[in-house]
Design an enzyme around this catalytic site. Structure first.
Site, PDB file in Angstrom:
ATOM      1  N   ASN A  54      11.780  11.270   2.355  1.00 53.09           N
ATOM      2  CA  ASN A  54      11.396  12.021   3.563  1.00 53.09           C
ATOM      3  C   ASN A  54      11.092  11.142   4.784  1.00 53.09           C
ATOM      4  O   ASN A  54      11.378  11.549   5.906  1.00 53.09           O
ATOM      5  CB  ASN A  54      10.266  13.018   3.269  1.00 53.09           C
ATOM      6  CG  ASN A  54       9.007  12.373   2.763  1.00 53.09           C
ATOM      7  OD1 ASN A  54       9.030  11.239   2.289  1.00 53.09           O
ATOM      8  ND2 ASN A  54       7.911  13.075   2.852  1.00 53.09           N
TER       9      ASN A  54
ATOM     10  N   GLY B 151       6.232   9.720  -4.199  1.00 48.35           N
ATOM     11  CA  GLY B 151       7.157  10.755  -4.647  1.00 48.35           C
ATOM     12  C   GLY B 151       6.383  11.933  -5.204  1.00 48.35           C
ATOM     13  O   GLY B 151       5.262  12.208  -4.771  1.00 48.35           O
TER      14      GLY B 151
ATOM     15  N   GLU C 229       1.476   7.616  -4.412  1.00 49.47           N
ATOM     16  CA  GLU C 229       1.253   8.505  -3.268  1.00 49.47           C
ATOM     17  C   GLU C 229       2.120   9.727  -3.498  1.00 49.47           C
ATOM     18  O   GLU C 229       3.345   9.643  -3.414  1.00 49.47           O
ATOM     19  CB  GLU C 229       1.643   7.795  -1.961  1.00 49.47           C
ATOM     20  CG  GLU C 229       0.753   6.614  -1.632  1.00 49.47           C
ATOM     21  CD  GLU C 229      -0.695   7.014  -1.408  1.00 49.47           C
ATOM     22  OE1 GLU C 229      -0.948   8.145  -0.962  1.00 49.47           O
ATOM     23  OE2 GLU C 229      -1.575   6.202  -1.716  1.00 49.47           O
ATOM     24  N   LEU C 230       1.485  10.878  -3.773  1.00 45.29           N
ATOM     25  CA  LEU C 230       2.260  12.028  -4.273  1.00 45.29           C
ATOM     26  C   LEU C 230       2.186  13.219  -3.324  1.00 45.29           C
ATOM     27  O   LEU C 230       1.887  13.064  -2.145  1.00 45.29           O
ATOM     28  CB  LEU C 230       1.770  12.370  -5.689  1.00 45.29           C
ATOM     29  CG  LEU C 230       1.691  11.164  -6.639  1.00 45.29           C
ATOM     30  CD1 LEU C 230       1.150  11.568  -7.997  1.00 45.29           C
ATOM     31  CD2 LEU C 230       3.023  10.460  -6.782  1.00 45.29           C
TER      32      LEU C 230
ATOM     33  N   CYS D 115       4.252  15.011   2.997  1.00 49.41           N
ATOM     34  CA  CYS D 115       3.189  15.217   1.997  1.00 49.41           C
ATOM     35  C   CYS D 115       1.935  15.787   2.653  1.00 49.41           C
ATOM     36  O   CYS D 115       1.159  16.487   2.022  1.00 49.41           O
ATOM     37  CB  CYS D 115       2.875  13.902   1.297  1.00 49.41           C
ATOM     38  SG  CYS D 115       2.480  12.582   2.454  1.00 49.41           S
TER      39      CYS D 115
END
Ligand code: NAD
Length: 483
Positions: free
Chosen positions: A151, A227, A247-248, A281
């Protein structure tokens, strides 16, 4: 059709197998290039190169490593226009808005890593034994596996790569296959800066194969991944005892209390929903507005939503690009359909755009329920689900139905209330009176540890810490101990 290469041990190369896949332009749904389709053997070659480069790179003085990051930042700045072009072609990001914004940001973390590493001090530690002098300092971990999503491909790699190399690590990096052309452009800048061979290696290919090899191979010593929680779970099962930074996803709740000014904040809330077609996110994914101001707020949101224009990303008037791939398109559709089936009403949008490519209309829904997918999962699309509330408990019931907790925002003029909400919301970040997307690269960013939004913190010295082993050295200035 352009033919692309990956980068291993300082050389541009095809996949060892010679296989390729089509790189797709999501604004047209058509291929624009051929990407090398790497496999485990390519990943192993990269791991070998990273290990071979490791000793000499960790011995390179910190000041030189820092200067290298600065040089890479300068080259990234000089290539902003090219970067924006590829972001537009590969991701469909509106060229004059979002693509330009991300291209301008690409160098920022490289400068921050270069600056902060110089002042990343260890400590001397007082201790009980008068004959001992104890100090700590930071050493590299070795070879870091870096796995990045599609992204923000120019910005997110910067959250890992400079922090890894400035601390003396070497890197094997695999980007999401649908964002590999941007990764290659970044790698070209790194190569041009003269980074020694093997220090950063770029392997392109399916995550389940290339990414997995980087995770399981004993030649990598830490894993940094941005992801989805689903991928993070697989990596956790496969990585053994390696340190991990994740980092989700998020499902950003926005809470608008009765004393907020609906007309003043609607543009900001709509931007938090529709920027990058909702594929962030930190997007605002569910909005809870106090009953007293719900009517003017919803009307203002509808008006703001109608200003967002999807279409040809090269066109100056386009403000919203496509979704990245058909899986995201289908997920957005599923979420809207499910919300409506459970009682929500569509006020604007609700359909795909009538043009080629993977576009959704910016969509406003009201009255979504706690069990709706838009409330329980990340939609990752241009959807603004709104719900009015009378009692705070109703908001908590919705928020608690979702295991994600990355960024939230609260709009109120009442400091006590703002503070109370910020402390109680299970998100890593709460922004008071602004959109959910506020962040700068030196600030800590990440999810709450008891939910699905991540593990650890990224940003500035927090990433430097992850990229390092903390070494303790004990000096004895008395007689050696015997017992
Ligand atoms: P994804 O989980 O599908 O893929 C992420 C990366 O993992 C890709 O490079 C992929 O190739 C790789 N991968 C896939 N399977 C793997 C495996 N088995 N082993 C190792 N690597 C594997 O995510 P995505 O669709 O690329 O990105 C979207 C997600 O990323 C969203 O959930 C979004 O919220 C999240 N995200 C989080 C942040 C943050 O800072 N918290 C920032 C951007 C995106």
């Amino acid at each position: 059709m352009s033919e692309y290469c990956m980068y291993i041990d300082g050389e541009w190369c095809a996949a060892g197998s010679g296989q390729t896949y089509d790189a797709i332009n999501p604004a047209l749904g058509e291929p624009f290039g051929k990407m090398p389709k790497g496999d485990r053997d390519d990943a192993r070659r990269a791991i070998g190169a990273a290990n071979a480069a490791s000793l000499s790179w960790r011995k390179t003085p910190l000041w030189e490593r820092s200067a290298m990051c600065m040089r890479i930042a300068e080259i990234l700045d000089s290539r902003r226009e090219e970067l924006a072009d590829i972001l537009c072609t590969e991701l469909g990001k509106p060229r004059h808005q979002e693509a330009k914004f991300e291209a301008n940001e690409a160098s920022v973390p490289w400068r921050i890593a270069a600056e902060q590493a110089k002042y990343f001090e260890g400590h001397t530690k007082p201790c009980q034994d008068p004959q001992k002098r104890v100090l700590t300092f930071w050493q590299p971990r070795g070879v870091v596996a870096v796995i990045t999503p599609w992204n923000f491909p120019a910005a997110i790699c910067g959250e890992y790569l400079p922090f890894a190399i400035v601390m003396g690590n070497t890197v094997c990096w695999t980007p999401a296959p649908t964002a590999a052309a941007t990764a290659i452009k970044i790698m070209q800048c790194i190569h041009e800066a003269g980074l020694p061979k093997g220090v950063i290696n770029l392997v392109i290919g399916p995550g389940q194969e290339v990414g997995d090899e980087l995770v399981i191979n004993s030649g990598t010593h830490a894993v940094g991944m941005t992801g989805s929680p689903q991928t993070a779970r697989i990596i956790t099962a496969r990585a053994g005892l390696k340190p991990r930074l994740f980092e989700l996803g998020g499902n950003g709740p926005v809470i608008i209390l009765a004393d907020a000014e609906p007309l003043k904040i609607a543009a900001s809330v709509a931007s938090a929903c529709f920027f990058a077609a909702g594929q962030v996110c930190s997007s605002a994914e569910r909005i809870f507005v106090a009953d007293e101001i719900a009517e003017p707020f919803v009307a203002a949101m509808v008006a703001e939503t109608e200003k967002w224009k999807g279409g040809d990303p090269w066109n100056k008037s386009t403000t919203m690009g496509p979704q990245n791939n058909m899986a995201v398109v289908e997920k957005v559709g599923r979420h809207i359909e499910d919300a409506v089936a459970k009682g929500a009403t569509i006020l604007v949008g609700g359909n795909r755009l009538n043009r080629p490519g993977f576009f959704w209309q910016p969509t406003v829904l009201t009255n979504f329920t706690a069990d709706a997918l838009v409330n329980r999962e990340e939609s990752f699309g241009p959807v603004a689900p709104i719900r009015s509330f009378r009692r705070e408990e109703e908001v908590w019931e919705h928020i608690n139905a979702c295991p994600l907790g990355l960024v939230s925002s609260v709009f109120t003029q009442d400091v006590d209330k703002a503070w109370r909400w910020a402390e109680q919301l299970d998100t890593g970040i709460t922004v008071v009176n602004d959109w959910t997307h506020f962040w700068e690269h030196h600030l800590p960013f990440g999810g709450m540890s008891r939910n699905d939004s991540g593990l650890g913190r990224i940003g500035g010295r927090h990433t430097l810490e992850f990229m390092s082993n903390l070494k303790t050295i004990v000096f004895n200035i008395g007689s050696p101990t015997s017992f």
